[in-house]
Scaffold this motif. Structure first.
Motif, mmCIF file in Angstrom:
data_model
loop_
_atom_site.group_PDB
_atom_site.id
_atom_site.type_symbol
_atom_site.label_atom_id
_atom_site.label_comp_id
_atom_site.label_asym_id
_atom_site.label_seq_id
_atom_site.Cartn_x
_atom_site.Cartn_y
_atom_site.Cartn_z
ATOM 1 N N GLY A 1 0.819 -1.201 0.000
ATOM 2 C CA GLY A 1 0.000 0.000 0.000
ATOM 3 C C GLY A 1 0.859 1.259 0.000
ATOM 4 O O GLY A 1 2.090 1.193 -0.090
ATOM 5 N N CYS A 2 0.208 2.393 0.099
ATOM 6 C CA CYS A 2 0.930 3.675 0.086
ATOM 7 C C CYS A 2 1.826 3.799 1.321
ATOM 8 O O CYS A 2 1.379 3.593 2.449
ATOM 9 C CB CYS A 2 -0.067 4.833 0.064
ATOM 10 S SG CYS A 2 0.755 6.421 0.251
ATOM 11 N N ARG A 3 3.073 4.161 1.109
ATOM 12 C CA ARG A 3 4.015 4.230 2.237
ATOM 13 C C ARG A 3 3.748 5.457 3.111
ATOM 14 O O ARG A 3 3.899 5.409 4.330
ATOM 15 C CB ARG A 3 5.448 4.253 1.717
ATOM 16 C CG ARG A 3 5.806 2.975 0.976
ATOM 17 C CD ARG A 3 7.282 2.784 0.799
ATOM 18 N NE ARG A 3 7.527 1.838 -0.282
ATOM 19 C CZ ARG A 3 7.582 0.521 -0.112
ATOM 20 N NH1 ARG A 3 7.445 -0.017 1.078
ATOM 21 N NH2 ARG A 3 7.779 -0.275 -1.154
ATOM 22 N N MET A 4 3.366 6.554 2.501
ATOM 23 C CA MET A 4 3.071 7.744 3.286
ATOM 24 C C MET A 4 1.837 7.506 4.157
ATOM 25 O O MET A 4 1.823 7.891 5.328
ATOM 26 C CB MET A 4 2.866 8.943 2.350
ATOM 27 C CG MET A 4 2.671 10.258 3.068
ATOM 28 S SD MET A 4 3.975 10.592 4.272
ATOM 29 C CE MET A 4 5.068 11.589 3.275
ATOM 30 N N GLU A 5 0.846 6.857 3.560
ATOM 31 C CA GLU A 5 -0.361 6.534 4.341
ATOM 32 C C GLU A 5 0.025 5.651 5.530
ATOM 33 O O GLU A 5 -0.455 5.846 6.648
ATOM 34 C CB GLU A 5 -1.363 5.820 3.433
ATOM 35 C CG GLU A 5 -2.694 5.550 4.107
ATOM 36 C CD GLU A 5 -3.631 4.717 3.227
ATOM 37 O OE1 GLU A 5 -3.221 4.299 2.136
ATOM 38 O OE2 GLU A 5 -4.775 4.478 3.663
ATOM 39 N N PRO B 1 -3.826 7.639 0.644
ATOM 40 C CA PRO B 1 -2.731 7.395 -0.308
ATOM 41 C C PRO B 1 -2.183 8.703 -0.885
ATOM 42 O O PRO B 1 -2.954 9.611 -1.199
ATOM 43 C CB PRO B 1 -3.388 6.548 -1.401
ATOM 44 C CG PRO B 1 -4.506 5.852 -0.705
ATOM 45 C CD PRO B 1 -5.011 6.826 0.314
ATOM 46 N N CYS B 2 -0.852 8.804 -0.983
ATOM 47 C CA CYS B 2 -0.224 10.069 -1.354
ATOM 48 C C CYS B 2 -0.172 10.288 -2.859
ATOM 49 O O CYS B 2 -0.068 11.422 -3.320
ATOM 50 C CB CYS B 2 1.192 10.135 -0.779
ATOM 51 S SG CYS B 2 2.366 9.042 -1.624
ATOM 52 N N GLY B 3 -0.192 9.194 -3.621
ATOM 53 C CA GLY B 3 -0.121 9.330 -5.065
ATOM 54 C C GLY B 3 1.282 9.607 -5.581
ATOM 55 O O GLY B 3 1.470 9.811 -6.771
ATOM 56 N N ARG B 4 2.268 9.629 -4.699
ATOM 57 C CA ARG B 4 3.621 9.975 -5.154
ATOM 58 C C ARG B 4 4.674 8.929 -4.820
ATOM 59 O O ARG B 4 5.755 8.939 -5.392
ATOM 60 C CB ARG B 4 4.052 11.302 -4.521
ATOM 61 C CG ARG B 4 3.349 12.513 -5.100
ATOM 62 C CD ARG B 4 4.085 13.793 -4.741
ATOM 63 N NE ARG B 4 4.189 14.002 -3.304
ATOM 64 C CZ ARG B 4 3.288 14.683 -2.592
ATOM 65 N NH1 ARG B 4 2.257 15.217 -3.177
ATOM 66 N NH2 ARG B 4 3.444 14.833 -1.304
ATOM 67 N N CYS B 5 4.428 8.067 -3.829
ATOM 68 C CA CYS B 5 5.481 7.129 -3.439
ATOM 69 C C CYS B 5 5.586 6.000 -4.472
ATOM 70 O O CYS B 5 4.793 5.918 -5.402
ATOM 71 C CB CYS B 5 5.206 6.571 -2.043
ATOM 72 S SG CYS B 5 3.864 5.376 -2.003
ATOM 73 N N ASP B 6 6.587 5.133 -4.308
ATOM 74 C CA ASP B 6 6.812 4.080 -5.305
ATOM 75 C C ASP B 6 5.599 3.171 -5.444
ATOM 76 O O ASP B 6 5.247 2.755 -6.550
ATOM 77 C CB ASP B 6 8.073 3.275 -4.969
ATOM 78 C CG ASP B 6 7.982 2.581 -3.622
ATOM 79 O OD1 ASP B 6 7.279 3.103 -2.729
ATOM 80 O OD2 ASP B 6 8.616 1.522 -3.462
ATOM 81 N N ASN B 7 4.937 2.884 -4.321
ATOM 82 C CA ASN B 7 3.786 1.990 -4.413
ATOM 83 C C ASN B 7 2.585 2.660 -5.082
ATOM 84 O O ASN B 7 1.801 2.012 -5.763
ATOM 85 C CB ASN B 7 3.386 1.491 -3.020
ATOM 86 C CG ASN B 7 4.313 0.386 -2.554
ATOM 87 O OD1 ASN B 7 5.016 -0.219 -3.372
ATOM 88 N ND2 ASN B 7 4.330 0.137 -1.263
ATOM 89 N N CYS B 8 2.452 3.966 -4.880
ATOM 90 C CA CYS B 8 1.336 4.668 -5.514
ATOM 91 C C CYS B 8 1.572 4.824 -7.017
ATOM 92 O O CYS B 8 0.648 4.810 -7.806
ATOM 93 C CB CYS B 8 1.156 6.057 -4.891
ATOM 94 S SG CYS B 8 0.365 5.991 -3.270
ATOM 95 N N THR B 9 2.828 5.027 -7.404
ATOM 96 C CA THR B 9 3.099 5.342 -8.805
ATOM 97 C C THR B 9 3.501 4.143 -9.630
ATOM 98 O O THR B 9 3.440 4.189 -10.850
ATOM 99 C CB THR B 9 4.223 6.399 -8.903
ATOM 100 O OG1 THR B 9 5.359 5.902 -8.208
ATOM 101 C CG2 THR B 9 3.792 7.716 -8.295
HETATM 102 ZN ZN LIG Z 1 1.821 6.726 -1.713
#
Ligand SMILES: [Zn+2]
Length: 334
Positions: A86-90, A103-111
């Motif tokens: 999942g999103c790492r920032m979350e 979800p941040c939409g920017r980390c490796d998992n989001c992108t």
């Molecule tokens: Zn993320």
């Protein structure tokens, strides 16, 4: 901790070095313990060391157990962080009890994209070929270390051009992914002395070919070979020199007597130069051959560590009349 407390008085401070032998703990551990006792109010730091406060101190097992549990939970979170899909920032925000964690939409998992662990056969072959290439430059030293005069060596500033080595080559660095582990086994400081193995001999020839005809070739083809006398690997260095002599049809001009105190390259550069200064003087027959040369000498050794052995040995060859010295080693430390 009780030993430390018992060793301290309330009126006469003891320094950490003075405490060390009494309590038989390593310095870092002792300092850590004193800090803990300080926080607990059992000791305090004063001029000259540490004093006991005289306040009673008990080992708070329950509290320390809670601390240990919290640390274990933190470790587990860190493992989950690296493994999460999942999103790492979350994930981090949720760890910090942030109710707005999304979800941040920017980390490796989001992108994405996600890279698999599988490697195609052609990619693997290309990587192996790249890593398997032999040859690194051994740049010559241009300056003497500072402080030589203080240790009794009358050298300073720039190394005279007429006493320098030229740019050299080695098969690889001991830390390289490609040849590194093999070179550590053959030429590493702790490896046993044995004749040059065939695979490394092949790599040496490859390095010489590239050096002769590659992008950055030597100034002139060597006309003879000199080996650096080695205390650690005499058979290895001798067989390396003989192999190149045979393959390259070059005369083996001689071997420089070992120099230095055999302790390797530990210590600073000035001390290293001091132990090597005055050494590597060519024996008379070699000196005669050097004086008659009309081309470069290939100077071979097993390992370039601090680089001062090659520098000092090359200097002696230059002083004896060698027009150019091309250092060649199996490995470079680091
Ligand atoms: Zn993320």
């Amino acid at each position: 901790m009780r030993t430390v407390l018992a060793a301290l008085s309330t009126d006469r401070p003891l320094s950490t070095p003075a405490l060390e032998p009494i309590v038989d703990l390593r310095r870092t551990r002792l300092e850590l313990m004193l800090k803990v006792l300080d926080v607990d109010g059992a000791v305090h730091r004063v001029r000259g060391g540490w004093l006991a406060t005289g306040d009673p101190w008990t080992y708070d097992a329950a509290r320390l157990h809670r601390v240990a549990e919290a640390r274990t939970a933190e470790q587990q979170s860190m493992r989950e962080y690296t493994a999460t899909a999942g999103c790492r920032m979350e994930f981090l925000r949720r760890c910090l009890d942030d109710p707005g964690a999304v979800p941040c939409g920017r980390c490796d998992n989001c992108t994405g994209p996600r890279f698999g662990a599988e490697v195609s056969a052609p990619a693997l072959a290309a990587a192996q070929a790249f890593l398997g290439r032999a040859g690194v430059e051994v740049p010559p030293k241009k300056l003497w270390p500072t402080g030589l005069e203080q240790v009794g060596v009358p050298l300073r500033g720039k190394i005279l051009p007429g006493e320098q080595a030229a740019s050299g080559r080695a098969v690889g660095r001991l830390s390289d992914l490609g040849w590194g582990s093999r070179l550590r086994t053959v030429a590493g400081p702790d490896s046993p002395d044995a004749p040059l193995p065939a695979d490394v001999a092949g790599a040496v020839v490859e390095v010489l070919k590239t050096w002769a005809r590659g992008d950055d070739p030597w100034l002139a083809r060597p006309v003879g070979i000199v080996a650096v006398g080695s205390r650690r690997h005499p058979r290895l260095v001798q067989s390396l020199a003989e192999h190149i002599a045979t393959v390259g049809r070059l005369p083996l001009l001689g071997v420089l007597p070992p120099a230095g105190e055999g302790g390797g390259a530990r210590g600073n550069s000035a001390q290293r130069v001091r132990t090597l200064h005055g050494g590597f003087v060519p024996p008379d027959d070699l000196a005669t051959r050097l004086a008659a040369l009309d081309g470069p000498v290939l100077l071979v050794d097993d390992l370039v560590d601090s680089g001062w052995t090659m520098t000092m040995a090359a200097r002696q060859l230059r002083l004896a009349g060698a027009p150019l010295v091309l250092p060649l080693a199996l490995g470079v430390s680091g």
